[in-house]
Enzyme design. Sequence first.
Site, short mmCIF file in Angstrom:
data_model
loop_
_atom_site.label_atom_id
_atom_site.label_comp_id
_atom_site.label_asym_id
_atom_site.label_seq_id
_atom_site.Cartn_x
_atom_site.Cartn_y
_atom_site.Cartn_z
N CYS A 1 -36.70 -46.94 30.48
CA CYS A 1 -36.43 -45.58 30.99
C CYS A 1 -37.52 -45.07 31.91
CB CYS A 1 -36.25 -44.60 29.84
SG CYS A 1 -34.72 -44.86 28.97
N1 CO8 Z 1 -20.12 -39.34 15.12
C1 CO8 Z 1 -20.21 -38.62 13.98
N2 CO8 Z 1 -21.27 -38.71 13.15
C2 CO8 Z 1 -22.25 -39.56 13.49
C3 CO8 Z 1 -22.22 -40.33 14.68
C4 CO8 Z 1 -21.09 -40.20 15.50
N3 CO8 Z 1 -20.96 -40.88 16.65
N4 CO8 Z 1 -23.34 -41.07 14.75
C5 CO8 Z 1 -24.07 -40.79 13.67
N5 CO8 Z 1 -23.43 -39.87 12.91
C6 CO8 Z 1 -23.84 -39.28 11.63
C7 CO8 Z 1 -24.83 -40.18 10.90
O1 CO8 Z 1 -24.13 -41.13 10.12
C8 CO8 Z 1 -25.59 -39.18 10.05
O2 CO8 Z 1 -24.84 -38.89 8.89
P1 CO8 Z 1 -25.60 -38.59 7.49
O3 CO8 Z 1 -26.41 -37.35 7.76
O4 CO8 Z 1 -24.47 -38.41 6.57
O5 CO8 Z 1 -26.45 -39.80 7.25
C9 CO8 Z 1 -25.62 -37.92 10.92
O6 CO8 Z 1 -24.55 -38.06 11.87
C10 CO8 Z 1 -26.94 -37.76 11.67
O7 CO8 Z 1 -27.26 -39.01 12.33
P2 CO8 Z 1 -28.62 -39.25 13.08
O8 CO8 Z 1 -29.75 -38.88 12.18
O9 CO8 Z 1 -28.61 -40.62 13.69
O10 CO8 Z 1 -28.46 -38.18 14.27
P3 CO8 Z 1 -29.55 -37.50 15.16
O11 CO8 Z 1 -29.44 -36.05 14.96
O12 CO8 Z 1 -30.89 -38.15 15.06
O13 CO8 Z 1 -28.99 -37.82 16.64
C11 CO8 Z 1 -29.47 -39.33 18.48
C12 CO8 Z 1 -28.86 -39.16 17.09
C13 CO8 Z 1 -28.61 -38.52 19.46
C14 CO8 Z 1 -29.43 -40.79 18.86
C15 CO8 Z 1 -30.91 -38.79 18.48
O14 CO8 Z 1 -31.64 -39.34 17.41
C16 CO8 Z 1 -31.65 -39.11 19.76
O15 CO8 Z 1 -31.23 -38.83 20.86
N6 CO8 Z 1 -32.84 -39.66 19.66
C17 CO8 Z 1 -33.70 -39.95 20.81
C18 CO8 Z 1 -33.20 -41.18 21.41
C19 CO8 Z 1 -33.89 -41.53 22.69
O16 CO8 Z 1 -34.47 -40.74 23.41
N7 CO8 Z 1 -33.81 -42.76 23.00
C20 CO8 Z 1 -34.30 -43.26 24.22
C21 CO8 Z 1 -33.47 -44.45 24.46
S1 CO8 Z 1 -33.22 -44.74 26.08
C22 CO8 Z 1 -34.36 -45.86 26.69
O17 CO8 Z 1 -35.48 -45.96 26.35
C23 CO8 Z 1 -33.85 -46.77 27.72
C24 CO8 Z 1 -33.53 -48.06 27.12
C25 CO8 Z 1 -32.98 -48.91 28.15
C26 CO8 Z 1 -31.59 -48.48 28.55
C27 CO8 Z 1 -30.56 -49.06 27.67
C28 CO8 Z 1 -29.16 -48.83 28.24
C29 CO8 Z 1 -28.03 -49.29 27.33
#
Ligand code: CO8
Length: 373
Positions: free
Chosen positions: A156
């Site tokens: 990124c």
């Molecule tokens: N629908 C419904 N519920 C869901 C879903 C879904 N799709 N997904 C997860 N849940 C549920 C989970 O099961 C969990 O349930 P429970 O509480 O019962 O266990 C609940 O929702 C909460 O889940 P999370 O704790 O996972 O949710 P978050 O609030 O943490 O949100 C995110 C998830 C959006 C992924 C968040 O953690 C986030 O954005 N984090 C930062 C990520 C980030 O910045 N990453 C950078 C990556 S990009 C990068 O570096 C480039 C890489 C190279 C590119 C790659 C291209 C492919």
Amino acid sequence: MIKAVISGTGLYTPPATIDNDELVEAFNQFVEMYNSEHAEAIGRGEMEPLQASSSAFIEKASGIKRRHVIDKSGIVDPKRMAPYIPERGNDEPSVQCDMAIVACNEALAQAGKKASDVDAVIVACSNLQRAYPAVSIEVQAALGIEGFAYDMNVACSSATFGLQAAVNSVENGSARAVLVVSPEICSGHLNFRDRDSHFIFGDACTAILVEREEDTQPGQGFEILGTRLKTAFSNNIRNNFGFLNRADEAGIGKPDKLFIQQGRKVFKEVSPLVAETIQNHLQSLSLAPENLRRMWLHQANLNMNQLIARRVLGRDASEDEAPVILDEYANTSSAGSIIAFHKHKDDLKTGDIGVICSFGAGYSIGSVVVRRR
Ligand code: CO8
């Protein structure tokens, strides 16, 4: 001393879009098919059923409403869930080259320059569609640029790291003008069958022209006051796709050959690091957070950006101070902060200061402080 400026930016946006409802519908159809195919094993407790996704969760957890993609049909087909991007012949332009040309031409037009004014191309992005020849050299040839080109990948943060490389080349005299181009086809390496991450990414390409100040018009573009890069190794965002995969057949189909992450950990670990990097960078330039007119932050997660902006400013940032494009584009990896800059820079007044900041896999953070000329 030679000073580098950003004199133009460009953007290629693929026309096809997928909104959250469409993406979730395809995912949930896939889940139904999977669970009914494995009903007996699930009934015996040998397999876990897959859980449905939801648009409400996606928007609340990330701020993403839709994404642009190179191909929609394959992604929303529950039997496929991957884009159709047919391989092209060696004599045809690559997909990344096509995207790059559109973005580069816009950056050149904005700067009032021709390809003949440029002498280097850096393709800086998360994933390159082939090992070699370098995509950047293909872009260089397609634009008719004399000079040199190379590819680089810092996930990124590729574009901000590329910007520092371009600034170095211009300021040390090895190039007069450098194009930094980030053709991000994130849909090609996103696991659309993974509920935790199927909604995160989209496709786009940005370009930035970095030139000698003396070759630009007074008042044109942005001075680069400083760049600061930081990396700290982490396995929390990872993709094990690579040229050695064929040497271990057992691993070829494993999900780690696509994007995987520990999203919660990334959120918690990276946000404070980014805020600290921006603060330290400003301090090193004798600037205070109050001097910042705008932050063009990496576009991965809205809540994360709000937290980072709050830590830097000591208060909530308005959308004018920290513009959001991820509702429309999702995470386009290194292109994200540059899309925000491209779309939200023209209203700045002479002397206004801003920071372009990327963060992501590595971990990697890139901070570029600029001042409107
Ligand atoms: N629908 C419904 N519920 C869901 C879903 C879904 N799709 N997904 C997860 N849940 C549920 C989970 O099961 C969990 O349930 P429970 O509480 O019962 O266990 C609940 O929702 C909460 O889940 P999370 O704790 O996972 O949710 P978050 O609030 O943490 O949100 C995110 C998830 C959006 C992924 C968040 O953690 C986030 O954005 N984090 C930062 C990520 C980030 O910045 N990453 C950078 C990556 S990009 C990068 O570096 C480039 C890489 C190279 C590119 C790659 C291209 C492919």
